[in-house]
Write a protein that holds these residues in place. Structure first.
Motif, mmCIF file in Angstrom:
data_model
loop_
_atom_site.group_PDB
_atom_site.id
_atom_site.type_symbol
_atom_site.label_atom_id
_atom_site.label_comp_id
_atom_site.label_asym_id
_atom_site.label_seq_id
_atom_site.Cartn_x
_atom_site.Cartn_y
_atom_site.Cartn_z
ATOM 1 N N THR A 106 33.357 19.226 56.302
ATOM 2 C CA THR A 106 31.968 18.786 56.122
ATOM 3 C C THR A 106 31.228 19.690 55.150
ATOM 4 O O THR A 106 30.563 19.219 54.224
ATOM 5 C CB THR A 106 31.232 18.783 57.481
ATOM 6 N N GLY A 107 31.342 21.005 55.347
ATOM 7 C CA GLY A 107 30.608 21.940 54.503
ATOM 8 C C GLY A 107 31.068 21.945 53.063
ATOM 9 O O GLY A 107 30.264 22.108 52.140
ATOM 10 N N ALA A 108 32.383 21.743 52.849
ATOM 11 C CA ALA A 108 32.928 21.819 51.494
ATOM 12 C C ALA A 108 32.862 20.497 50.748
ATOM 13 O O ALA A 108 33.094 20.462 49.535
ATOM 14 C CB ALA A 108 34.376 22.298 51.544
ATOM 15 N N SER A 109 32.548 19.396 51.451
ATOM 16 C CA SER A 109 32.621 18.073 50.834
ATOM 17 C C SER A 109 31.625 17.883 49.701
ATOM 18 O O SER A 109 31.834 17.050 48.816
ATOM 19 C CB SER A 109 32.408 16.986 51.892
ATOM 20 N N THR A 110 30.521 18.636 49.706
ATOM 21 C CA THR A 110 29.518 18.511 48.638
ATOM 22 C C THR A 110 29.461 19.739 47.740
ATOM 23 O O THR A 110 28.562 19.856 46.906
ATOM 24 C CB THR A 110 28.116 18.274 49.248
ATOM 25 N N ALA A 111 30.411 20.667 47.902
ATOM 26 C CA ALA A 111 30.332 21.953 47.195
ATOM 27 C C ALA A 111 30.747 21.845 45.733
ATOM 28 O O ALA A 111 31.688 21.132 45.389
ATOM 29 C CB ALA A 111 31.202 22.989 47.906
ATOM 30 N N ASP A 112 30.006 22.566 44.889
ATOM 31 C CA ASP A 112 30.396 22.741 43.485
ATOM 32 C C ASP A 112 31.377 23.902 43.342
ATOM 33 O O ASP A 112 32.136 23.965 42.369
ATOM 34 C CB ASP A 112 29.170 23.037 42.622
ATOM 35 N N ALA A 113 31.317 24.829 44.303
ATOM 36 C CA ALA A 113 32.191 26.004 44.272
ATOM 37 C C ALA A 113 32.464 26.440 45.704
ATOM 38 O O ALA A 113 31.659 26.185 46.600
ATOM 39 C CB ALA A 113 31.553 27.147 43.490
ATOM 40 N N ALA A 114 33.592 27.078 45.915
ATOM 41 C CA ALA A 114 33.940 27.590 47.238
ATOM 42 C C ALA A 114 34.331 29.050 47.133
ATOM 43 O O ALA A 114 35.014 29.455 46.182
ATOM 44 C CB ALA A 114 35.088 26.784 47.844
ATOM 45 N N ILE A 115 33.884 29.836 48.118
ATOM 46 C CA ILE A 115 34.273 31.241 48.225
ATOM 47 C C ILE A 115 35.260 31.351 49.379
ATOM 48 O O ILE A 115 34.912 31.077 50.533
ATOM 49 C CB ILE A 115 33.064 32.144 48.498
ATOM 50 N N VAL A 116 36.491 31.703 49.081
ATOM 51 C CA VAL A 116 37.518 31.882 50.116
ATOM 52 C C VAL A 116 37.720 33.380 50.335
ATOM 53 O O VAL A 116 38.046 34.105 49.396
ATOM 54 C CB VAL A 116 38.840 31.221 49.707
ATOM 55 N N LEU A 117 37.520 33.817 51.581
ATOM 56 C CA LEU A 117 37.685 35.228 51.897
ATOM 57 C C LEU A 117 39.079 35.519 52.421
ATOM 58 O O LEU A 117 39.653 34.708 53.156
ATOM 59 C CB LEU A 117 36.652 35.674 52.935
ATOM 60 N N VAL A 118 39.603 36.667 52.032
ATOM 61 C CA VAL A 118 40.882 37.162 52.527
ATOM 62 C C VAL A 118 40.660 38.599 52.980
ATOM 63 O O VAL A 118 40.104 39.410 52.229
ATOM 64 C CB VAL A 118 41.968 37.109 51.439
ATOM 65 N N ASP A 119 41.055 38.920 54.205
ATOM 66 C CA ASP A 119 40.966 40.288 54.715
ATOM 67 C C ASP A 119 42.014 41.132 54.003
ATOM 68 O O ASP A 119 43.210 40.824 54.038
ATOM 69 C CB ASP A 119 41.200 40.278 56.231
ATOM 70 N N ALA A 120 41.571 42.206 53.362
ATOM 71 C CA ALA A 120 42.493 43.050 52.583
ATOM 72 C C ALA A 120 43.593 43.644 53.454
ATOM 73 O O ALA A 120 44.689 43.938 52.970
ATOM 74 C CB ALA A 120 41.715 44.165 51.888
ATOM 75 N N ARG A 121 43.334 43.810 54.754
ATOM 76 C CA ARG A 121 44.336 44.400 55.640
ATOM 77 C C ARG A 121 45.436 43.402 55.998
ATOM 78 O O ARG A 121 46.599 43.777 56.151
ATOM 79 C CB ARG A 121 43.673 44.896 56.927
#
Length: 431
Positions: A106-121
């Motif tokens: 739902t949240g990404a369906s209208t997005a122009d850009a997405a920020i995907v987080l990855v835990d460095a550990r």
């Protein structure tokens, strides 16, 4: 100078720090009101956050539900609106837990850009892969990969480089080419709004700096109006109106999507399952008549010809896409239910709702390696491809060209529950 609106969604696994990153972004961009900041400081102090006076639990900026605060996880999509001197933003902070993947859709369906987080550990996890798959399914144009909690690995450049290589390879497998990787510490604000003194080996942009420069959305396509309501004269004639014109008036109301539409322009119409053509006679808006309507505007369309148009029919600028009753599509299952061939559902495409049946299921996406695995059924959170057979003719568009014309929902007839969201691609002929 860029002043356009950018819609952003966050994604990633549980505890990767999405809510903290959003809170840090809003805090350092001076986008939190003073009274909200006071409340945030008070709540953080009550919880003994950080073990030091004045420390702020920035995750609370978006985690507003009581259950979220008690469990320490994001459950629902939280929307935040903020601006900088260069651009305005609508930011959707999406849940990371696998149980709430449907909320991420739902949240990404209208997005122009997405920020995907990855835990460095921990690096890339299964849910990270699943979210990348969802973003690829939804054709999100821009991807930003934030390797968070770099402070917990002592800003190890080799660790960052290994994760960068892995996530860019995964993004490439899915066709997500426009990707940028940034090392950050959301807790301390490194490389979020201001450059970090700890990452001397990183010469790229900060997160906010990149977001301010990204191209907004998709270029305008072919105007499309899914008719919501047919307007006919009702009640007594208002003073000053032409009785003949009033009696003959017929307008088609809806929200214009994808492109602009002008008076005099030729349009294609899918009317009761049959194609027709006409020309735009007039366009009305809440502010009065206009010569040209823009995407997103609520309009009433008047045509030069009498065409049998009802709610659910489609009006498209120029040539109407081919009408079909059977098509193949990618779907994400949003409910704890199983979809199988032969199952009866309701299909919602635009404003049209029609009885439909599930056809053959082609495959399900294996998030471990993004291979296509043969399947007879699809379950909760699965990403797969199937055929849909509709009782009514539809005029679908390629989702890459039209999010409105290229998307649909599958609904459980007995309960009205949404079962799946679907994306129609260029090759949507049924397999």
């Amino acid at each position: 100078m860029t002043t356009t609106l950018l819609r952003i969604a966050t994604a990633g696994s549980v505890d990767d720090g999405k809510s903290t990153l959003v809170g840090r972004l809003l805090h350092d961009a001076k986008a939190i009101l003073a009274d909200s900041l006071d409340d945030l400081a008070r709540t953080s102090a009550e919880r003994g956050f950080g073990g030091q006076a004045g420390a702020l639990d920035l995750a609370l900026v978006t985690d507003g539900l009581r259950a979220e605060r008690e469990q320490g996880i994001t459950i629902d999509v939280a929307y935040r609106y903020f601006s900088t001197a260069r651009r305005s933003f609508i930011l959707a902070d999406c849940p990371g837990h696998v149980q709430y993947t449907r909320n991420t859709v739902t949240g990404a369906s209208t997005a122009d850009a997405a920020i995907v987080l990855v835990d460095a550990r921990h690096g890339v996890l299964e849910q990270t892969r699943r979210h990348l798959g969802v973003l690829a399914l939804l054709r999100v144009p821009q991807l930003v990969l934030a390797v968070n909690k770099m402070d917990l690995v002592d800003w190890d450049e080799q660790r960052f480089s290994a994760i960068e290589t892995e996530v860019l390879d995964l993004a490439g497998q899915l066709g997500l080419q426009a990707a940028t990787v940034i090392p950050v510490s959301a807790l301390h604000g490194d490389n979020v709004v201001d450059p970090s003194a700890h990452s001397h080996w990183y010469a790229g942009p900060t997160l906010l700096g990149l977001l301010e420069e990204l191209a907004p959305g998709r270029p305008a396509g072919t105007a499309r109006l899914d008719v919501q309501y047919v307007i006919r004269p009702q009640g007594a004639l208002a003073p000053g109106l032409d009785p003949e014109a009033y009696r003959d008036f017929r307008g088609y109301a809806g929200t214009l999507a994808d492109g602009s539409l002008s008076v005099g322009e030729t349009v294609g119409i899918l009317s009761n399952g049959y194609p027709a053509t006409s020309r735009v006679k007039a366009i009305g808006t809440p502010s009065g008549p206009v010569g040209t309507a823009q995407p997103g505007e609520a309009i009433v369309l008047e045509l030069e010809d009498e065409v049998d148009i009802a709610r659910g029919d489609t009006v498209v600028a120029g040539q109407l896409p081919q009408a079909v009753r059977e098509f193949a599509a990618e779907v994400c299952i949003l409910a704890p239910a199983t979809l199988a061939e032969g199952q009866r559902v309701l299909l919602k495409h635009g404003t049209k709702v029609a009885a439909a049946k599930i056809g053959p299921i082609s495959h399900v996406l294996d998030v471990a390696d993004y291979s296509h695995r043969q399947a007879d059924t699809l379950g909760l959170n699965d990403l797969g491809r199937l055929t849909v057979r509709s009782s009514a003719a539809l005029s679908p568009a390629d989702y890459s060209d039209s999010r409105t014309g290229g998307s649909f929902l599958l609904i459980e007839p007995a309960t009205g529950r949404t079962l799946a969201a679907g994306i129609i691609g260029a090759g949507h002929a049924a397999a």
